[in-house]
Structures are given as C-alpha cells and as structure tokens.
Design a protein around this motif. Structure first.
Motif, PDB file in Angstrom:
ATOM      1  N   MET A   1       0.846  -1.189   0.000  1.00 15.58           N
ATOM      2  CA  MET A   1       0.000   0.000   0.000  1.00 15.58           C
ATOM      3  C   MET A   1       0.889   1.249   0.000  1.00 15.58           C
ATOM      4  SD  MET A   1      -2.976  -0.818   2.796  1.00 15.58           S
ATOM      5  CE  MET A   1      -1.887  -1.403   4.086  1.00 15.58           C
ATOM      6  N   ILE A   2       0.547   2.185  -0.861  1.00 11.10           N
ATOM      7  CA  ILE A   2       1.072   3.544  -0.719  1.00 11.10           C
ATOM      8  C   ILE A   2       0.079   4.242   0.207  1.00 11.10           C
ATOM      9  CG2 ILE A   2       1.672   5.691  -1.880  1.00 11.10           C
ATOM     10  CD1 ILE A   2       2.188   4.082  -4.438  1.00 11.10           C
ATOM     11  N   LYS A   3       0.571   4.729   1.345  1.00 12.86           N
ATOM     12  CA  LYS A   3      -0.303   5.194   2.428  1.00 12.86           C
ATOM     13  C   LYS A   3      -0.789   6.632   2.206  1.00 12.86           C
ATOM     14  CE  LYS A   3       1.864   2.111   5.796  1.00 12.86           C
ATOM     15  NZ  LYS A   3       2.397   2.003   7.178  1.00 12.86           N
ATOM     16  N   PRO A   4      -1.821   7.042   2.989  1.00 16.97           N
ATOM     17  CA  PRO A   4      -2.421   8.358   2.766  1.00 16.97           C
ATOM     18  C   PRO A   4      -1.434   9.525   2.788  1.00 16.97           C
ATOM     19  CG  PRO A   4      -3.851   7.052   4.175  1.00 16.97           C
ATOM     20  CD  PRO A   4      -2.585   6.254   3.981  1.00 16.97           C
ATOM     21  N   ALA A  28      -1.640  -6.426  -9.769  1.00 17.30           N
ATOM     22  CA  ALA A  28      -2.964  -5.922  -9.361  1.00 17.30           C
ATOM     23  C   ALA A  28      -2.739  -4.541  -8.780  1.00 17.30           C
ATOM     24  CB  ALA A  28      -3.602  -6.836  -8.314  1.00 17.30           C
ATOM     25  N   MET A  29      -3.700  -3.619  -9.002  1.00 16.32           N
ATOM     26  CA  MET A  29      -3.543  -2.281  -8.430  1.00 16.32           C
ATOM     27  C   MET A  29      -4.888  -1.571  -8.356  1.00 16.32           C
ATOM     28  SD  MET A  29      -0.746   0.672  -9.157  1.00 16.32           S
ATOM     29  CE  MET A  29      -1.179   1.106 -10.797  1.00 16.32           C
ATOM     30  N   ARG A 128     -10.359 -12.021  -9.941  1.00 15.63           N
ATOM     31  CA  ARG A 128     -10.551 -11.402 -11.263  1.00 15.63           C
ATOM     32  C   ARG A 128      -9.717 -10.138 -11.441  1.00 15.63           C
ATOM     33  NH1 ARG A 128     -15.481  -9.099 -11.930  1.00 15.63           N
ATOM     34  NH2 ARG A 128     -16.199  -9.618  -9.852  1.00 15.63           N
ATOM     35  N   GLU A 129      -9.232  -9.571 -10.321  1.00 18.96           N
ATOM     36  CA  GLU A 129      -8.476  -8.315 -10.390  1.00 18.96           C
ATOM     37  C   GLU A 129      -6.963  -8.544 -10.408  1.00 18.96           C
ATOM     38  OE1 GLU A 129     -11.267  -5.201  -7.980  1.00 18.96           O
ATOM     39  OE2 GLU A 129     -10.385  -6.827  -6.791  1.00 18.96           O
TER      40      GLU A 129
END
Ligand code: CMP
Length: 132
Positions: A1-4, A28-29, A128-129
């Motif tokens: 995760m790239i965080k807030p 996946a993204m 599916r992603e």
C-alpha cells in the motif's frame, strides 16, 4: 500500500517509478480508501499496541494505492527497497527515507512474508483483479 501521507503529497508516481525500476511487476492495483473496519482488520495483529488508534485514524484519512507485486525474492527485496519502518533509520535511497516523515506516517507498507502477502493480497483484491 502507498499510504495516505504519500498520496496527499503527490508521491504516487515517484514511488511507483522506484518500484517498477527495481524490477517489480504490478499484477494488481487500485486507488481506494480503507474504511475503519478495513483498517482494523488489515492491522488486527497490532490491535493491542498503543498506536493502534492512531494507525487506524491515519490509514483511513484519505485514499491509498494498493497493489500486488511479483518478483523473485519479492518480500525480502521489497523490504530492502522501502527501508526500515522508521524513516529516520531507513537507508539512503529507500522509499521511506525519500518520501516518509516518521514511524507512523511512513509512506508505504510491504508484506513481511509470503504467507502474509497472500493474505493481504486477498484482502485487497478478488481473483478477477489479479493479472499474473
Ligand atoms: P507498517 O509497516 O504498515 O506496519 C504497521 C504500521 O504501524 C507501521 O507501518 C506504521 O505505519 C505504524 N507504526 C509502527 N510503529 C509505530 C509507532 N511506534 N507509532 C505509531 N505508528 C507506528
């Protein structure tokens, strides 16, 4: 995760550039925002830590980018690329050293084992992603 924190500062592009330049393939993204329930579930292992409330507040305050990355030796190599949890202790050139402020707002999360990578990938994405 790239965080807030990193998203807020406009660091999505530069961070993805470092990740792909290091040889990781994005399979996946998504750009999304965690609910409080999501954040509590994702970080359940830390629920008894004194910083848990702060962590949930932080991780839900804005959007994140979540991704599944593929590479030989991915877990170890990604942890080397992002650097120590505390950016002050992270090696020169690592993502946390370049883009993070402190141990709480540390820009990026990486899975700490193949088993947790599978659990965390399934938390964010359906089959599916994922394009492996
Ligand atoms: P991460 O690698 O995603 O795993 C747990 C997260 O909790 C960590 O990055 C930080 O965002 C946060 N964290 C870890 N230690 C502390 C701390 N001492 N105080 C506040 N937040 C922390």
């Amino acid at each position: 995760m790239i965080k807030p924190d990193a998203v807020e500062k406009g660091f999505i592009g530069p961070i993805l550039e470092k990740i792909t330049a290091a040889g990781f393939k994005i399979i996946a993204m998504k750009y999304t925002r965690l609910s409080r329930r999501d954040a509590k579930e994702f970080y359940a292992i830390h629920k008894d830590r004194p910083f848990f409330g702060e962590l949930v507040d932080f991780m839900t305050r804005g959007p994140i980018v979540s991704a599944i990355l593929e590479k030989d030796n991915a877990v170890e190599d990604f942890r080397a690329l992002i650097g120590a949890t505390n950016p002050a202790e992270a090696a020169e050139g690592t993502i946390r050293r370049l883009f993070a402020i402190d141990i709480a707002e540390n820009a990026i999360h990486g899975s700490d084992s193949d088993a947790n990578a599978a659990i965390e990938g399934a938390f964010h994405f359906s089959g599916r992603e994922i394009y492996s």
